[in-house]
Design a protein around this motif. Structure first.
Motif, mmCIF file in Angstrom:
data_model
loop_
_atom_site.group_PDB
_atom_site.id
_atom_site.type_symbol
_atom_site.label_atom_id
_atom_site.label_comp_id
_atom_site.label_asym_id
_atom_site.label_seq_id
_atom_site.Cartn_x
_atom_site.Cartn_y
_atom_site.Cartn_z
ATOM 1 N N GLY A 67 3.529 12.768 -2.490
ATOM 2 C CA GLY A 67 3.218 14.191 -2.406
ATOM 3 C C GLY A 67 2.116 14.576 -1.435
ATOM 4 N N SER A 68 2.139 14.043 -0.221
ATOM 5 C CA SER A 68 1.145 14.418 0.778
ATOM 6 C C SER A 68 1.764 15.360 1.802
ATOM 7 C CB SER A 68 0.616 13.164 1.470
ATOM 8 O OG SER A 68 0.171 13.463 2.764
ATOM 9 N N GLU A 69 1.163 16.532 1.969
ATOM 10 C CA GLU A 69 1.719 17.504 2.918
ATOM 11 C C GLU A 69 1.588 17.021 4.362
ATOM 12 O OE1 GLU A 69 0.164 21.407 2.239
ATOM 13 O OE2 GLU A 69 0.849 21.421 0.158
ATOM 14 N N SER A 70 0.443 16.354 4.664
ATOM 15 C CA SER A 70 0.253 15.843 6.034
ATOM 16 C C SER A 70 1.361 14.850 6.372
ATOM 17 C CB SER A 70 -1.072 15.100 6.156
ATOM 18 O OG SER A 70 -2.108 15.853 5.682
ATOM 19 N N GLN A 71 1.606 13.960 5.422
ATOM 20 C CA GLN A 71 2.629 12.932 5.635
ATOM 21 C C GLN A 71 4.017 13.562 5.780
ATOM 22 O OE1 GLN A 71 2.877 9.026 3.156
ATOM 23 N NE2 GLN A 71 4.224 10.504 2.169
ATOM 24 N N GLU A 72 4.293 14.552 4.938
ATOM 25 C CA GLU A 72 5.599 15.226 4.968
ATOM 26 C C GLU A 72 5.837 15.825 6.369
ATOM 27 O OE1 GLU A 72 7.257 15.153 1.989
ATOM 28 O OE2 GLU A 72 9.013 16.310 2.572
ATOM 29 N N ALA A 73 4.801 16.513 6.881
ATOM 30 C CA ALA A 73 4.935 17.163 8.192
ATOM 31 C C ALA A 73 5.101 16.123 9.295
ATOM 32 C CB ALA A 73 3.704 18.023 8.461
ATOM 33 N N PHE A 74 4.343 15.035 9.217
ATOM 34 C CA PHE A 74 4.394 14.008 10.245
ATOM 35 C C PHE A 74 5.775 13.329 10.257
ATOM 36 C CE2 PHE A 74 3.616 9.941 12.258
ATOM 37 C CZ PHE A 74 2.658 10.219 13.230
ATOM 38 N N LEU A 75 6.258 12.971 9.079
ATOM 39 C CA LEU A 75 7.568 12.295 9.003
ATOM 40 C C LEU A 75 8.674 13.224 9.483
ATOM 41 C CD1 LEU A 75 7.314 10.433 5.545
ATOM 42 C CD2 LEU A 75 7.046 9.465 7.833
ATOM 43 N N GLU A 76 8.598 14.471 9.054
ATOM 44 C CA GLU A 76 9.625 15.435 9.467
ATOM 45 C C GLU A 76 9.627 15.571 10.992
ATOM 46 O OE1 GLU A 76 12.778 17.293 8.783
ATOM 47 O OE2 GLU A 76 11.671 16.980 6.910
ATOM 48 N N GLY A 77 8.419 15.646 11.565
ATOM 49 C CA GLY A 77 8.303 15.834 13.014
ATOM 50 C C GLY A 77 8.745 14.621 13.821
ATOM 51 N N HIS A 78 8.469 13.427 13.327
ATOM 52 C CA HIS A 78 8.742 12.231 14.136
ATOM 53 C C HIS A 78 10.078 11.557 13.830
ATOM 54 C CE1 HIS A 78 5.038 11.733 16.459
ATOM 55 N NE2 HIS A 78 4.479 12.402 15.471
ATOM 56 N N ILE A 79 10.498 11.585 12.566
ATOM 57 C CA ILE A 79 11.765 10.891 12.261
ATOM 58 C C ILE A 79 12.766 11.783 11.535
ATOM 59 C CG2 ILE A 79 10.794 8.551 12.290
ATOM 60 C CD1 ILE A 79 10.668 8.658 9.249
ATOM 61 N N GLY A 80 12.401 13.042 11.333
ATOM 62 C CA GLY A 80 13.345 13.984 10.724
ATOM 63 C C GLY A 80 13.670 13.676 9.278
ATOM 64 N N MET A 81 12.729 13.072 8.544
ATOM 65 C CA MET A 81 12.975 12.760 7.133
ATOM 66 C C MET A 81 11.863 13.337 6.267
ATOM 67 S SD MET A 81 14.010 8.750 6.954
ATOM 68 C CE MET A 81 15.344 8.067 7.920
ATOM 69 N N SER A 82 12.231 13.698 5.042
ATOM 70 C CA SER A 82 11.211 14.044 4.052
ATOM 71 C C SER A 82 10.666 12.730 3.472
ATOM 72 C CB SER A 82 11.835 14.881 2.936
ATOM 73 O OG SER A 82 12.760 14.078 2.230
ATOM 74 N N THR A 83 9.572 12.813 2.702
ATOM 75 C CA THR A 83 9.023 11.600 2.092
ATOM 76 C C THR A 83 10.052 10.953 1.158
ATOM 77 O OG1 THR A 83 6.792 12.469 2.243
ATOM 78 C CG2 THR A 83 7.127 10.691 0.674
ATOM 79 N N GLN A 85 13.341 11.080 1.405
ATOM 80 C CA GLN A 85 14.371 10.425 2.238
ATOM 81 C C GLN A 85 13.814 9.140 2.861
ATOM 82 O OE1 GLN A 85 15.120 13.847 4.700
ATOM 83 N NE2 GLN A 85 17.051 14.335 3.669
ATOM 84 N N PHE A 86 12.543 9.183 3.217
ATOM 85 C CA PHE A 86 11.891 8.007 3.797
ATOM 86 C C PHE A 86 11.830 6.866 2.764
ATOM 87 C CE2 PHE A 86 7.805 5.941 5.321
ATOM 88 C CZ PHE A 86 8.323 5.468 6.513
ATOM 89 N N ASN A 87 11.476 7.213 1.536
ATOM 90 C CA ASN A 87 11.457 6.205 0.465
ATOM 91 C C ASN A 87 12.841 5.599 0.250
ATOM 92 O OD1 ASN A 87 8.887 5.714 -0.793
ATOM 93 N ND2 ASN A 87 8.861 7.865 -1.384
ATOM 94 N N THR A 88 13.854 6.455 0.241
ATOM 95 C CA THR A 88 15.228 5.978 0.027
ATOM 96 C C THR A 88 15.658 5.071 1.175
ATOM 97 O OG1 THR A 88 15.800 7.955 -1.206
ATOM 98 C CG2 THR A 88 17.632 6.727 -0.266
ATOM 99 N N TYR A 89 15.321 5.481 2.390
ATOM 100 C CA TYR A 89 15.652 4.680 3.576
ATOM 101 C C TYR A 89 15.058 3.276 3.442
ATOM 102 C CZ TYR A 89 15.554 3.103 8.416
ATOM 103 O OH TYR A 89 15.713 2.348 9.557
#
Lengths: 139, 386
Positions: A67-83, A85-89
């Motif tokens: 639940g980190s907003e900074s991380q959510e924005a960074f992941l969305e911007g660089h790899i197009g995934m939510s946290t 989706q990133f965990n599932t990946y």
């Protein structure tokens, strides 16, 4: 331009720039053992997606914050995934012998401590909390 | 589908990398309306013979990684809760574009073959069976051998993931694969095997964020079985090359995931005493699916899956078969916590071409002319993972 207006404009610009520098923004921070390594956009993507398992010769340990907003924005911007989706990946990778599991923590402070104490560890943390960590990439 | 808590311990001391421990266990229930027994044993009465569980450990140090997973399952008569090594390998990734993995390795095929058992990573309890037939898990899941892999960066054109492998697969006459490749006439196999399997996959991570497309190929060299045709006689049936090809596409956008895959299996079988090209097998299959994360805890998904298996026996045309089956599924998945979830799935089945007619057991006495060709299947599943 009127010299008064010019001075005022310059002062405002300096103030805005200073404020921007002070303003926290998400950054990819790493353990100090990764000092000297800077990642471009392609490398960030390759590292975060486990395509590139090492930085230099050091095994990457990804730290994921719940639940980190900074991380959510960074992941969305660089790899197009939510946290999520990133965990599932990553679960698909490490449960099938295709990669090393990330470490999950609850807060940015916890992530900072894990990154500081774990060789090769990286996390997306507010740049204001970069003390003692290596900035690998910002925004 | 959030993160699950892992266990980590340091048997080699705090200066060396820790060992990561993960696992899962699921229990399901399958009910087929009518009298078809499909998938979970006597499923026309409702069957709880549908479960999987596994535990894995791995350790990584710089460019090396070592890990293994033990796995057990029961799907009707298959698996029988016997614990087996599912994957176990040594991996060395020299660079982003080149790595080597050796041991028992998950088979790269299509989008989801390597994650067949990972309920926590998808909405569906059953993957589309036309491409990922759960009864063929022993056959599909992994191989013993070596694989090279890598990711080739192409800047503005995205990147390419490649994998190429060679190895072998051990098969038991009691496996679902044995029944699958013995479905033309209900005589039992007493041996089944192959000389080698080889293949690979190539996936293009396109410049369109979230879109990847790929092609997978797998070959089985000298794939054959010894079939008992009477109490006193057996004969070999086999093919020098069983070829399997799959094309795939997946697009993830916001809370949606769309996927589509299509494939073809083909082989020319010889039968001992009857010569080469005695039976020609051709199978076309595919599906389209869509899933959406509705809330943080709840997701919905649907797919349509279709399979058409044709077998031609030139000298004996009456034995030609054309078995078709469509499957329209609607699934819901609810995550109670990051480690516990439940799924419910309803299928409308049109056609019965994927049913088995085995010599014994729940799927015996299911010749084509006795099957229900329009029926419903309900699947429920609860999964724990860490």
């Amino acid at each position: 331009m009127n010299p008064t207006i010019h001075s005022f404009t310059m002062a405002a610009a300096v103030l805005l720039a200073s404020a921007a520098m002070l303003q926290a923004e998400p950054a990819l921070l790493g353990n100090k053992g990764l000092t000297g390594q800077a990642l471009d956009a392609d490398s960030i993507k390759a590292v975060l997606l486990g395509k590139k398992a090492t930085i230099g010769d050091t095994r990457v340990v990804i730290v994921i914050i719940k639940g980190s907003e900074s991380q959510e924005a960074f992941l969305e911007g660089h790899i197009g995934m939510s946290t999520d989706q990133f965990n599932t990946y990553w679960r698909r990778l490490y449960m099938t012998g295709g990669g090393s599991a990330p470490k999950n923590v609850d807060t940015e402070d916890e992530a900072s401590k894990v990154v500081a104490s774990t060789p090769g560890a990286i996390a997306v943390i507010d740049s204001a909390k970069a003390d003692g960590l290596t900035v690998l990439a910002s925004k | 589908m959030g993160s699950a808590q892992a266990f980590e311990f340091q048997p080699f001391g705090t200066n060396l990398p820790p060992v990561d421990l993960h696992g899962f266990a699921s229990q399901g229930y399958i009910y087929n309306s009518g009298h078809n027994n499909y998938l979970g044993g006597y499923s026309s009465d409702g069957s709880p013979d549908f479960r999987e569980y596994g535990i894995n450990a791995s350790v990584a140090y710089n460019k090396w990684r070592v890990g293994a997973q033990f796995f057990g399952q029961k799907l009707g008569p298959y698996g029988d809760d016997q614990i087996k090594l599912d994957w176990g390998n040594v991996d060395y990734q020299a660079t982003q574009w080149f790595g080597v993995r050796a041991g028992r390795v998950k088979t790269p095929r299509g989008l989801y073959n390597e994650t067949l058992d990972l309920d926590s990573t998808r909405t569906f309890a059953l993957l589309p069976q036309s491409v990922y037939d759960a009864r063929l898990r022993d056959f599909n899941s992994s191989f013993d051998g070596g694989m090279i892999y890598g990711n080739i960066e192409m800047k503005k054109l995205g990147s390419l993931d490649y994998r190429a492998y060679v190895g072998s697969i051990s098969l038991s006459p009691l496996s679902g694969a044995s029944d699958y490749f013995n479905n033309d006439i209900p005589y039992p196999n007493t041996k089944i095997g192959m000389d080698a399997t080889y293949g690979g996959s190539l996936f293009w991570n396109t410049p369109v964020q979230g879109l990847k497309v790929g092609y997978s190929v797998q070959m089985f060299n000298n794939f054959n079985a010894l079939r008992t045709v009477s109490p006193t006689s057996s004969l070999w049936r086999g093919t020098s090359l069983y070829l399997r090809q799959t094309i795939s596409a997946e697009y993830t956008r916001d809370k949606w995931v769309f996927a589509a895959e299509a494939g073809r299996d083909s082989a020319n079988y010889w039968v001992q005493g009857f010569g080469n090209d005695f039976q020609n097998y051709d199978s076309y299959y595919g599906y389209v699916s869509a899933t959406r994360q509705i809330t943080d805890k709840f997701s919905l998904g649907t797919y349509f899956s279709y399979s058409d298996q044709m077998e031609k026996c030139p000298p004996y045309a009456p034995f030609n078969t054309d078995d078709r089956q469509g499957d329209l599924a609607l699934a819901g998945c609810y995550n109670f916590t990051s480690y516990l979830l439940a799924k419910l799935e309803i299928h409308y089945m049109n056609g019965s071409g994927m049913l088995f007619n085995t010599p014994t057991g729940a799927t015996a006495n299911q010749p084509r002319n006795t099957r229900d060709n329009s029926w419903a299947m309900i699947v429920a599943k609860v999964t724990l993972s860490f």
